[in-house]
Motif scaffolding. Structure first.
Motif, PDB file in Angstrom:
ATOM      1  N   UNK A  32     -19.892  -2.184 -12.924  1.00  0.00           N
ATOM      2  CA  UNK A  32     -20.606  -1.197 -12.106  1.00  0.00           C
ATOM      3  C   UNK A  32     -20.424   0.219 -12.642  1.00  0.00           C
ATOM      4  N   UNK A  33     -19.226   0.550 -13.069  1.00  0.00           N
ATOM      5  CA  UNK A  33     -18.992   1.873 -13.656  1.00  0.00           C
ATOM      6  C   UNK A  33     -19.823   2.037 -14.920  1.00  0.00           C
ATOM      7  N   UNK A  34     -19.903   0.990 -15.722  1.00  0.00           N
ATOM      8  CA  UNK A  34     -20.730   1.038 -16.930  1.00  0.00           C
ATOM      9  C   UNK A  34     -22.199   1.238 -16.621  1.00  0.00           C
ATOM     10  N   UNK A  35     -22.686   0.566 -15.583  1.00  0.00           N
ATOM     11  CA  UNK A  35     -24.082   0.720 -15.185  1.00  0.00           C
ATOM     12  C   UNK A  35     -24.346   2.148 -14.721  1.00  0.00           C
ATOM     13  N   UNK A  36     -23.434   2.719 -13.954  1.00  0.00           N
ATOM     14  CA  UNK A  36     -23.584   4.113 -13.501  1.00  0.00           C
ATOM     15  C   UNK A  36     -23.590   5.048 -14.698  1.00  0.00           C
ATOM     16  N   UNK A  37     -22.718   4.821 -15.667  1.00  0.00           N
ATOM     17  CA  UNK A  37     -22.669   5.651 -16.865  1.00  0.00           C
ATOM     18  C   UNK A  37     -23.980   5.596 -17.646  1.00  0.00           C
ATOM     19  N   UNK A  38     -24.488   4.405 -17.868  1.00  0.00           N
ATOM     20  CA  UNK A  38     -25.742   4.252 -18.603  1.00  0.00           C
ATOM     21  C   UNK A  38     -26.882   4.906 -17.825  1.00  0.00           C
ATOM     22  N   UNK A  39     -26.908   4.736 -16.517  1.00  0.00           N
ATOM     23  CA  UNK A  39     -27.929   5.379 -15.691  1.00  0.00           C
ATOM     24  C   UNK A  39     -27.868   6.890 -15.785  1.00  0.00           C
ATOM     25  N   UNK A 120     -18.815  10.313 -20.842  1.00  0.00           N
ATOM     26  CA  UNK A 120     -18.724   8.963 -20.301  1.00  0.00           C
ATOM     27  C   UNK A 120     -17.382   8.794 -19.612  1.00  0.00           C
ATOM     28  N   UNK A 121     -17.365   8.089 -18.490  1.00  0.00           N
ATOM     29  CA  UNK A 121     -16.107   7.833 -17.806  1.00  0.00           C
ATOM     30  C   UNK A 121     -15.783   6.344 -17.721  1.00  0.00           C
ATOM     31  N   UNK A 122     -16.600   5.510 -18.372  1.00  0.00           N
ATOM     32  CA  UNK A 122     -16.322   4.077 -18.416  1.00  0.00           C
ATOM     33  C   UNK A 122     -15.156   3.823 -19.369  1.00  0.00           C
ATOM     34  N   UNK A 124     -12.980   2.200 -22.233  1.00  0.00           N
ATOM     35  CA  UNK A 124     -13.331   1.723 -23.573  1.00  0.00           C
ATOM     36  C   UNK A 124     -14.316   2.643 -24.287  1.00  0.00           C
ATOM     37  N   UNK A 125     -15.220   3.305 -23.575  1.00  0.00           N
ATOM     38  CA  UNK A 125     -16.117   4.264 -24.221  1.00  0.00           C
ATOM     39  C   UNK A 125     -15.919   5.664 -23.647  1.00  0.00           C
ATOM     40  N   UNK A 126     -14.871   5.851 -22.884  1.00  0.00           N
ATOM     41  CA  UNK A 126     -14.596   7.113 -22.215  1.00  0.00           C
ATOM     42  C   UNK A 126     -14.516   8.253 -23.232  1.00  0.00           C
ATOM     43  N   UNK A 127     -15.093   9.391 -22.869  1.00  0.00           N
ATOM     44  CA  UNK A 127     -14.987  10.571 -23.710  1.00  0.00           C
ATOM     45  C   UNK A 127     -16.286  11.340 -23.776  1.00  0.00           C
ATOM     46  N   UNK A 128     -16.285  12.368 -24.613  1.00  0.00           N
ATOM     47  CA  UNK A 128     -17.455  13.227 -24.798  1.00  0.00           C
ATOM     48  C   UNK A 128     -18.201  12.805 -26.057  1.00  0.00           C
ATOM     49  N   UNK A 129     -19.500  12.738 -25.942  1.00  0.00           N
ATOM     50  CA  UNK A 129     -20.357  12.382 -27.062  1.00  0.00           C
ATOM     51  C   UNK A 129     -21.474  13.416 -27.147  1.00  0.00           C
ATOM     52  N   UNK A 130     -22.016  13.590 -28.341  1.00  0.00           N
ATOM     53  CA  UNK A 130     -23.109  14.530 -28.564  1.00  0.00           C
ATOM     54  C   UNK A 130     -24.407  13.753 -28.698  1.00  0.00           C
ATOM     55  N   UNK A 131     -25.413  14.174 -27.948  1.00  0.00           N
ATOM     56  CA  UNK A 131     -26.708  13.498 -27.990  1.00  0.00           C
ATOM     57  C   UNK A 131     -27.441  13.839 -29.283  1.00  0.00           C
ATOM     58  N   UNK A 132     -28.326  12.949 -29.667  1.00  0.00           N
ATOM     59  CA  UNK A 132     -29.179  13.223 -30.823  1.00  0.00           C
ATOM     60  C   UNK A 132     -30.120  14.361 -30.453  1.00  0.00           C
TER      61      UNK A 132
END
Length: 148
Positions: A32-39, A120-122, A124-132
């Motif tokens: 569920x946390x992953x789904x919220x993150x992707x959303x 992202x707060x899920x 395993x992938x938690x952290x800051x990412x830069x969008x394209x």
């Protein structure tokens, strides 16, 4: 003697059920946390695409002014009120506006958002990412609405 064996099995089964339930609940919460993150990422990305498109559209139907186009991307208006906060936590250094081939029939306004940070707060992938980079390029129109 028979009842003691059955009672021991029931306690063992209850313990197994508790462990299995904890594992399943953990997996469901993680999903569920992953789904919220992707959303969240999809909504933010679509909002950024819309902001870039709105800025480019404003730029092609009005006389070229990079500051006003940037303001449309940031605030949804070309002249924001004092103290206005940008939409979607954008900042002016993330938005670039260029006019390509300015005096030719191929003149185009290009609006770009680069280096937009996603968090992202899920696990395993938690952290800051830069969008394209998000880029929108449109042909410039003259004052009559014809493409130049």
């Amino acid at each position: 003697m028979q009842s003691r064996i059955q009672a021991g099995r029931q306690r063992s089964q209850r313990g197994n059920q508790l462990v299995e339930s904890a594992l399943v609940i953990g997996l469901v919460v993680f999903t569920l946390i992953g789904i919220v993150d992707v959303g969240q990422v999809l909504v933010m990305h679509q909002g950024l695409v819309e902001r870039v498109r709105a800025g480019a559209r404003y730029g092609v139907v009005t006389p070229y002014d990079a500051t006003k186009i940037t303001n449309v991307v940031l605030y949804n208006t070309d002249s924001p009120a004092a103290g206005s906060r940008p939409l979607l936590n954008l900042s002016p250094n993330l938005v670039s506006v260029t006019l390509n081939d300015s005096s030719t029939p191929q003149a185009r306004i290009q609006v770009t958002i680069t280096n937009y940070p996603f968090h992202f707060f899920t696990p395993l992938i938690m952290g800051d990412y830069t969008a394209k980079p998000i880029v929108c390029s449109m042909p410039v129109e003259d004052q009559t609405g014809n493409v130049t």
